[in-house]
Enzyme design. Sequence first.
Site, PDB file in Angstrom:
ATOM      1  N   HIS A 296    -107.126  -3.479 -42.586  1.00  0.00           N
ATOM      2  CA  HIS A 296    -106.125  -4.140 -41.727  1.00  0.00           C
ATOM      3  C   HIS A 296    -106.250  -3.553 -40.318  1.00  0.00           C
ATOM      4  O   HIS A 296    -106.520  -2.367 -40.142  1.00  0.00           O
ATOM      5  CB  HIS A 296    -104.717  -3.907 -42.300  1.00  0.00           C
ATOM      6  CG  HIS A 296    -103.677  -4.742 -41.623  1.00  0.00           C
ATOM      7  ND1 HIS A 296    -103.149  -4.419 -40.399  1.00  0.00           N
ATOM      8  CD2 HIS A 296    -103.088  -5.912 -41.994  1.00  0.00           C
ATOM      9  CE1 HIS A 296    -102.271  -5.352 -40.051  1.00  0.00           C
ATOM     10  NE2 HIS A 296    -102.214  -6.268 -40.995  1.00  0.00           N
TER      11      HIS A 296
ATOM     12  N   GLU B  30    -107.829 -12.065 -39.132  1.00  0.00           N
ATOM     13  CA  GLU B  30    -106.564 -11.779 -38.461  1.00  0.00           C
ATOM     14  C   GLU B  30    -106.842 -11.359 -37.019  1.00  0.00           C
ATOM     15  O   GLU B  30    -107.163 -10.197 -36.757  1.00  0.00           O
ATOM     16  CB  GLU B  30    -105.836 -10.638 -39.175  1.00  0.00           C
ATOM     17  CG  GLU B  30    -105.455 -10.947 -40.604  1.00  0.00           C
ATOM     18  CD  GLU B  30    -104.239 -10.124 -41.020  1.00  0.00           C
ATOM     19  OE1 GLU B  30    -103.229 -10.739 -41.394  1.00  0.00           O
ATOM     20  OE2 GLU B  30    -104.288  -8.889 -40.940  1.00  0.00           O
TER      21      GLU B  30
ATOM     22  N   SER C 127     -98.895 -14.059 -37.345  1.00  0.00           N
ATOM     23  CA  SER C 127     -97.699 -14.824 -36.988  1.00  0.00           C
ATOM     24  C   SER C 127     -97.631 -16.182 -37.687  1.00  0.00           C
ATOM     25  O   SER C 127     -97.212 -17.175 -37.086  1.00  0.00           O
ATOM     26  CB  SER C 127     -97.585 -14.967 -35.464  1.00  0.00           C
ATOM     27  OG  SER C 127     -97.441 -13.691 -34.865  1.00  0.00           O
TER      28      SER C 127
ATOM     29  N   GLU D 213    -104.158  -2.651 -38.236  1.00  0.00           N
ATOM     30  CA  GLU D 213    -103.300  -1.493 -37.938  1.00  0.00           C
ATOM     31  C   GLU D 213    -103.963  -0.206 -38.421  1.00  0.00           C
ATOM     32  O   GLU D 213    -103.839   0.840 -37.792  1.00  0.00           O
ATOM     33  CB  GLU D 213    -101.909  -1.699 -38.569  1.00  0.00           C
ATOM     34  CG  GLU D 213    -101.127  -2.750 -37.789  1.00  0.00           C
ATOM     35  CD  GLU D 213    -100.082  -3.507 -38.588  1.00  0.00           C
ATOM     36  OE1 GLU D 213     -99.747  -3.088 -39.700  1.00  0.00           O
ATOM     37  OE2 GLU D 213     -99.612  -4.542 -38.078  1.00  0.00           O
TER      38      GLU D 213
ATOM     39  N   GLY E 273     -97.424 -11.253 -42.681  1.00  0.00           N
ATOM     40  CA  GLY E 273     -96.701 -10.008 -42.464  1.00  0.00           C
ATOM     41  C   GLY E 273     -95.202 -10.241 -42.425  1.00  0.00           C
ATOM     42  O   GLY E 273     -94.546 -10.382 -43.452  1.00  0.00           O
ATOM     43  N   GLY E 274     -94.649 -10.315 -41.222  1.00  0.00           N
ATOM     44  CA  GLY E 274     -93.199 -10.394 -41.025  1.00  0.00           C
ATOM     45  C   GLY E 274     -92.501 -11.420 -41.905  1.00  0.00           C
ATOM     46  O   GLY E 274     -91.467 -11.124 -42.524  1.00  0.00           O
TER      47      GLY E 274
ATOM     48  N   ASN F 245     -97.890  -9.235 -46.829  1.00  0.00           N
ATOM     49  CA  ASN F 245     -98.156  -7.833 -46.495  1.00  0.00           C
ATOM     50  C   ASN F 245     -96.846  -7.252 -45.982  1.00  0.00           C
ATOM     51  O   ASN F 245     -96.448  -7.523 -44.848  1.00  0.00           O
ATOM     52  CB  ASN F 245     -99.246  -7.761 -45.411  1.00  0.00           C
ATOM     53  CG  ASN F 245     -99.426  -6.344 -44.881  1.00  0.00           C
ATOM     54  OD1 ASN F 245     -98.987  -5.377 -45.503  1.00  0.00           O
ATOM     55  ND2 ASN F 245    -100.069  -6.225 -43.726  1.00  0.00           N
ATOM     56  N   TRP F 246     -96.180  -6.500 -46.848  1.00  0.00           N
ATOM     57  CA  TRP F 246     -94.879  -5.954 -46.464  1.00  0.00           C
ATOM     58  C   TRP F 246     -94.998  -4.870 -45.392  1.00  0.00           C
ATOM     59  O   TRP F 246     -94.007  -4.466 -44.811  1.00  0.00           O
ATOM     60  CB  TRP F 246     -94.175  -5.360 -47.695  1.00  0.00           C
ATOM     61  CG  TRP F 246     -93.637  -6.357 -48.666  1.00  0.00           C
ATOM     62  CD1 TRP F 246     -93.820  -7.715 -48.667  1.00  0.00           C
ATOM     63  CD2 TRP F 246     -92.803  -6.078 -49.804  1.00  0.00           C
ATOM     64  NE1 TRP F 246     -93.160  -8.288 -49.729  1.00  0.00           N
ATOM     65  CE2 TRP F 246     -92.529  -7.307 -50.447  1.00  0.00           C
ATOM     66  CE3 TRP F 246     -92.277  -4.907 -50.352  1.00  0.00           C
ATOM     67  CZ2 TRP F 246     -91.737  -7.393 -51.603  1.00  0.00           C
ATOM     68  CZ3 TRP F 246     -91.505  -4.995 -51.501  1.00  0.00           C
ATOM     69  CH2 TRP F 246     -91.235  -6.223 -52.114  1.00  0.00           C
ATOM     70  N   LYS F 247     -96.185  -4.353 -45.193  1.00  0.00           N
ATOM     71  CA  LYS F 247     -96.390  -3.188 -44.307  1.00  0.00           C
ATOM     72  C   LYS F 247     -95.470  -2.059 -44.753  1.00  0.00           C
ATOM     73  O   LYS F 247     -95.136  -1.972 -45.939  1.00  0.00           O
ATOM     74  CB  LYS F 247     -96.168  -3.567 -42.839  1.00  0.00           C
ATOM     75  CG  LYS F 247     -96.920  -4.836 -42.427  1.00  0.00           C
ATOM     76  CD  LYS F 247     -97.002  -4.978 -40.948  1.00  0.00           C
ATOM     77  CE  LYS F 247     -97.497  -6.369 -40.596  1.00  0.00           C
ATOM     78  NZ  LYS F 247     -98.088  -6.439 -39.280  1.00  0.00           N
TER      79      LYS F 247
ATOM     80  N   GLY G 139     -97.991  -9.919 -35.555  1.00  0.00           N
ATOM     81  CA  GLY G 139     -96.666  -9.405 -35.217  1.00  0.00           C
ATOM     82  C   GLY G 139     -96.233  -9.720 -33.798  1.00  0.00           C
ATOM     83  O   GLY G 139     -95.255  -9.166 -33.300  1.00  0.00           O
TER      84      GLY G 139
END
Length: 251
Positions: free
Chosen positions: A98, A169, A213, A100, A234-235, A14-16, A175
């Site tokens: 998600h 999640e 994470s 966010e 993600g990251g 997930n590049w966000k 993150g």
Amino acid sequence: MSPGERRATLVVGNWKMNGSRAANAPLLAALRASAPFPGGVAVCVPAPYLGEVAAALQGSAIAWGAQDCSSHDSGAFTGEVSAAMLAEFACRYVIVGHSERRALHGESDGLVAEKAARALAAGVTPIVCVGETLAEREAGETSAVVARQLGAAIARLGDRIGDTVIAYEPVWAIGTGKTASPAEAEAVHALLRTRLATLSPRAAAVSILYGGSVKPDNAASLFGQPNIDGGLIGGASLNAEHFAAICKAAA
Ligand code: PEP
């Protein structure tokens, strides 16, 4: 799981809201060069990049997708992107719900379920995210929260829940560098699995990904749990070497 039934292993990046045309090309080329992977791999990218990501990954074992879709088919919804538009770019997946989007855009369980329905109708597999906040975990509400979130999707989709992917999640792990321990994650995955299994054998075969994470050094222990079928990353998905290592850990 009944004999002969296999759940697909899947790792999704997930590049966000990250990336640039200059940075995407080498990241995708490096990822392609890291194949083959033992299971399914996909990247969910910002919508404006879908065309070039599709071109870069065409013919590879890496699928692509988006990070959200509208709960409407078409019309006066400025700024929204429909699931049918994602299908035109051959998206295999779209992330819905998600945390966010739930937190920053006020998305309700019902809206998330509707988005999942639109995705399925367009032939795009929704990755339905569920997960509790830190306050909810500390209040002992984890089971109730994820059951409510999954229940809303089941209520809307019925048996077609069997055509989705679920991502657990925990919000407190996204993150933050704090990962749920393999045992903590497995406990929630087992609960989600039990709920799905009561519906139908097809639902029992839904892949449940863990996200929060995940890094190269903790991926194997998380993915080694019986009910964890891969990850939503993600990251670490922005670094080709790290993402490839995580994909290779999902054997
Ligand atoms: C995510 O954005 O879905 C996620 C899991 O992020 P991170 O891996 O950075 O925690």
